[in-house]
Design an enzyme around this catalytic site. Structure first.
Site, short mmCIF file in Angstrom:
data_model
loop_
_atom_site.label_atom_id
_atom_site.label_comp_id
_atom_site.label_asym_id
_atom_site.label_seq_id
_atom_site.Cartn_x
_atom_site.Cartn_y
_atom_site.Cartn_z
N ASP A 163 -1.88 9.90 0.07
CA ASP A 163 -1.44 8.52 0.33
C ASP A 163 -0.37 8.01 -0.62
OD1 ASP A 163 -3.71 9.01 1.84
OD2 ASP A 163 -4.19 6.89 1.98
N HIS A 189 -9.24 -1.62 -4.21
CA HIS A 189 -9.47 -0.17 -4.28
C HIS A 189 -9.96 0.21 -5.67
CE1 HIS A 189 -6.38 -0.68 -1.08
NE2 HIS A 189 -7.08 0.27 -0.47
N ASP A 244 -5.15 -7.25 -2.75
CA ASP A 244 -5.69 -6.80 -1.47
C ASP A 244 -7.17 -7.15 -1.36
OD1 ASP A 244 -6.28 -5.03 -3.49
OD2 ASP A 244 -5.28 -3.31 -2.55
N ASP A 263 -8.29 -5.36 -7.94
CA ASP A 263 -7.75 -4.76 -6.72
C ASP A 263 -8.94 -4.30 -5.87
OD1 ASP A 263 -4.93 -3.27 -5.75
OD2 ASP A 263 -6.75 -2.20 -5.13
N HIS A 277 -4.15 4.24 -9.33
CA HIS A 277 -4.70 5.49 -8.75
C HIS A 277 -4.12 6.74 -9.39
CE1 HIS A 277 -6.74 3.19 -5.76
NE2 HIS A 277 -5.62 2.73 -5.21
N TYR A 291 -1.29 -6.62 0.37
CA TYR A 291 -0.40 -6.21 1.46
C TYR A 291 -0.25 -7.25 2.55
CZ TYR A 291 -1.31 -2.16 -1.29
OH TYR A 291 -1.43 -1.34 -2.37
C1 Q6P Z 1 -4.36 2.90 -0.09
C2 Q6P Z 1 -4.13 4.21 0.56
C3 Q6P Z 1 -5.77 4.03 2.31
C4 Q6P Z 1 -5.92 4.36 3.77
C5 Q6P Z 1 -7.19 3.81 4.31
C6 Q6P Z 1 -2.36 0.57 -7.15
C7 Q6P Z 1 -2.64 -0.22 -5.12
C8 Q6P Z 1 -3.66 0.07 -4.06
C9 Q6P Z 1 -3.22 1.27 -3.27
C10 Q6P Z 1 -4.05 1.54 -2.09
C11 Q6P Z 1 -3.72 2.83 -1.42
N1 Q6P Z 1 -4.43 4.26 1.91
N2 Q6P Z 1 -6.98 2.67 5.14
O1 Q6P Z 1 -2.46 0.85 -5.87
O2 Q6P Z 1 -4.91 0.25 -4.66
O3 Q6P Z 1 -3.74 -1.09 -3.32
ZN ZN Z 2 -5.54 -1.68 -3.68
#
Ligand code: Q6P
Ligand code: ZN
Length: 551
Positions: free
Chosen positions: A97, A179, A270, A177, A140, A310
Site C-alpha cells: 500500500d 491506522h 482519518d 490516526d 507505517h 482522507y
Molecule cells: C492505508 C492503506 C488500506 C486499504 C484498506 C501514515 C497514514 C495512514 C495510511 C493508511 C494506509 N490502505 N482499505 O499513514 O495511516 O492513514
Molecule cells: Zn491512517
C-alpha cells in the site's frame, strides 16, 4: 513566495506519471496533494495561519534518517528518483500500500525534516508547540521497509532526534490516526524511554495492516514492556465518547505516571467522521479536546505531525480545531457525550488489564468502570465484560452483523454529512485576577477592581500520582465532560492538601470544559465560618447560567 517550502511536496507531482502510478496502485488514490492544500487554505481562511509562526522546512539528513532506518533501505530509496517507471513499479511492489513517485525521496526528506524543525523550535523554546503539515506520512514505515503511503518514519525520527540532540529522557507518542503505526511500535518496542500509544481500527485483525501485534496484548518487549499501548477498535462508528473514555481511563493516567519531557502526536485525521478509511463518527471538534488534554503534559511541549486523513472536508476542519487549540483558544463545548459503546468498553477493559502490571494508576480498578447500560463516561466495575467469554461470542455476532452492514452500506452509499464546527471565540484577555486591594498584581494579569472576594471549598487533597489519576482523570474529568456545564468553579484553601503541581494540572485540564470558563477561588487566610453562604450567594448570583459544575 512565503510558503514556498510548504508547497514543495504539493506541486511536485507531474500529472501523467501520477496517473500512471494511480493506475498501478489504486489503493493509493486517496493520498492526494489536495490534503495539504485544503488544510492550509482552511488555516488561512480562519485567520489561524496569521497567528502562527511559520518555521522553514529543511531536508532531513542521512544521519537523521539513519536514526530509525537501515543504510540499505536509505540507499535503495535514494535511487528511486532515477528509476524508470517500470523499475519504480517493481520497487514499490515489494512493499504494501505505497507508491514511489520519482519525487517522493525529496518530499520524504522534507517531511521528516519538517518534523525535526518543529522539534528544534519547541525544544529551544522558540515556540511553545506546533503542527507540521507534511506528505508523505510516516507512521507505517519500518527500519527497512516502506508501507501504507509512508517512506520515512517522520515521528519516530523526531523522537530519536529529540533524545539525541536535547537529552530528552522520556517521549510520549500519541497516535490518534485511525491506522496502527506499526512502524513506530517496532522502532520503540524494547525502549522504555518512548511510550507509544495508538488506537486503531482493528476489527479483530480484519482491518489493514491486519497484524496480530496491533492487538492490546502487544505491550512492549523486555525493558520496554508496558511502554507500548494498543487500543484496538473492533467496530467502526466510534464516537466522541469512545475517544474521550480512552483518554480519561487509559492514556491520560498512564501519561501522567510516565511524565514525558516531550509529546509527539501522530496526528492522523482519518479517525474523524466522513473518512473513507476509518469509517468512524467522531466530530472534528473532538480534536480540540484531545489536543487540550495533551497540552498539560511535558510543560506544554507538543509537536503534532500530520499522518492520515482522507476526507477533504473533515480533514481541514480537524486540522483547524487542533491548531486553534494549540494557539490557546478554549475548546468548544462537546455535544451529547455519553458512555463508550460496548465494543469500546471491551477494548478499554482489555487494555487496562494487559497494562495493570506495569502502571500503578491502573492497579486500582475498584471504582472505575461501569455499566455501558447506564451510558456514562464514568466507569464502574459492576458490569464489566469478561474478556475470554466475550471475544469469541462477539466475533461470531460480528460476522453476522457485518453481513447486514454490507447490505445497509450498499443501500445508502450517500455522503455522510455533519454540521460544520461552530466558530470558536476567545476573549482578548485570557485571565483576570481579582485581588484584595492591597496586593500587587503579578505581571501578565489584568487587575479587576472589586470589593468582594468569595470563597468555596470542595476539593480535598490527592497529591500522589495514582490518586490524581483516579480522582481527577478517572472521575472529575469524565463527570465534567458528561455534565457539560457552562462554568467551572474551582476552590482552593490552604488546607486542601493539593500541592501546586497537582493544582496546576487540575485547573489546566478542567479548562477543556465549559469553553474554558473557569472561576478559581483561592483562600489566602484561614477559612472563617460562613464560606458556604458565600458559595450559595455566588451560585444564586449566576443563576442565569443553565448548568453548573462545582469542584
Ligand atoms: C492505508 C492503506 C488500506 C486499504 C484498506 C501514515 C497514514 C495512514 C495510511 C493508511 C494506509 N490502505 N482499505 O499513514 O495511516 O492513514
Ligand atoms: Zn491512517
Amino acid at each position: 513566495e512565503k510558503n514556498n517550502n510548504f508547497y514543495h511536496n504539493v506541486f511536485a507531482f507531474s500529472a501523467p506519471i501520477l496517473l500512471c502510478l494511480y493506475y498501478f496502485f489504486p489503493v493509493c488514490k486517496i493520498e492526494v496533494p489536495e490534503r495539504l492544500t485544503v488544510s492550509h487554505e482552511a488555516l488561512i481562511k480562519t485567520g489561524l495561519a496569521d497567528r502562527c509562526i511559520s518555521v522553514p522546512v529543511r531536508e532531513a539528513t542521512d544521519a537523521d534518517i539513519l536514526l530509525v532506518h537501515s543504510e540499505e533501505y536509505l540507499e535503495a530509496v535514494k535511487k528511486t528518483p532515477y528509476m524508470t517507471l517500470e523499475d519504480l513499479q517493481e520497487f514499490t511492489l515489494q512493499y504494501g500500500d505505497v507508491y514511489f513517485h520519482p519525487n517522493i525521496y525529496h518530499c520524504a526528506k522534507l517531511a521528516a525534516g519538517a518534523a525535526l524543525q518543529l522539534v528544534d523550535s519547541v525544544m529551544t523554546g522558540k515556540v511553545r508547540n506546533g503542527m507540521a503539515l507534511v506528505r508523505p506520512p510516516g507512521h507505517h514505515s519500518m527500519r527497512s521497509a516502506a508501507s501504507g503511503f509512508c517512506v520515512f518514519n517522520n515521528v519516530a525520527i523526531a523522537a530519536q532526534y529529540a533524545k539525541q540532540q536535547y537529552g530528552v529522557k522520556r517521549v510520549l507518542i500519541v497516535d490518534w490516526d485511525v491506522h496502527h503505526g506499526q512502524g513506530v511500535q517496532y522502532c520503540f518496542e524494547d525502549d522504555p524511554s518512548v511510550l507509544y500509544f495508538s488506537w486503531h481500527r482493528y476489527e479483530h485483525q480484519k482491518f489493514w495492516p491486519q497484524l496480530k501485534e496491533s492487538d492490546y496484548n502487544s505491550v512492549g518487549k523486555e525493558k520496554g514492556a508496558g511502554f507500548n499501548i494498543n487500543v484496538p477498535w473492533n467496530k467502526v462508528g466510534m464516537k466522541n465518547s469512545d475517544y474521550l473514555s480512552v483518554f480519561c481511563h487509559i492514556l491520560l493516567p498512564v501519561a501522567y505516571e510516565f511524565s514525558p519531557d516531550l509529546v509527539l502526536v501522530c496526528a492522523g485525521f482519518d479517525s474523524a467522521i466522513g473518512d473513507p478509511e476509518g469509517e468512524m463518527c467522531a466530530s472534528p471538534d473532538i480534536f480540540a479536546h484531545l489536543t487540550h488534554l495533551l497540552m498539560n503534559l511535558a510543560g506544554g511541549k507538543l509537536c503534532a505531525v500530520l499522518e492520515g486523513g482522507y476526507n477533504l472536508t473533515s480533514l481541514p476542519q480537524s486540522v483547524c480545531q487542533t491548531v486553534q487549540t494549540l494557539l490557546g483558544d478554549p475548546a468548544p463545548r462537546p455535544a451529547n457525550l455519553d458512555g463508550p459503546c460496548e465494543s469500546a468498553l471491551e477494548s478499554l477493559h482489555c487494555v487496562r488489564s494487559a497494562h495493570r502490571q506495569y502502571w500503578s494508576c491502573l492497579k486500582h480498578m475498584t471504582f472505575i468502570f461501569t455499566a455501558s447500560s447506564n451510558n456514562s463516561l464514568l466507569l464502574s466495575p459492576a458490569e464489566l465484560p469478561t474478556s475470554d467469554v466475550t471475544t469469541k461470542r462477539i466475533k461470531l455476532a460480528e460476522e453476522e452483523e457485518d453481513k447486514l452492514k454490507k447490505v445497509e452500506e450498499e443501500k445508502n452509499a450517500e455522503e455522510e454529512v455533519w454540521p460544520e464546527p461552530p466558530k470558536r471565540v476567545a476573549p482578548a484577555v485570557r485571565t483576570a485576577l481579582v485581588l484584595p486591594n492591597d496586593v500587587a498584581c503579578p505581571d501578565g494579569c489584568k487587575h479587576v477592581n472589586t470589593s468582594q472576594v468569595c470563597l468555596l471549598v470542595l476539593l480535598q487533597g490527592c497529591s500522589d500520582v495514582s490518586g490524581f489519576a483516579q480522582a481527577v482523570l478517572g472521575l472529575l474529568l469524565p463527570l465534567g465532560y458528561e455534565y457539560d456545564p457552562s462554568l467551572v468553579l474551582l476552590a482552593r484553601t490552604p488546607d486542601s492538601g493539593l500541592c501546586d503541581s497537582v493544582w496546576q494540572q487540575l485547573t489546566g485540564l478542567l479548562q477543556g470544559i465549559a469553553q474554558g470558563h473557569t472561576l478559581v477561588l483561592m483562600q489566602v487566610r484561614r477559612r472563617r465560618r460562613g464560606g458556604s453562604i458565600s458559595v450559595y450567594l455566588l451560585l444564586h448570583f449566576w443563576g442565569g447560567l443553565d448548568r453548573w459544575q462545582v469542584f
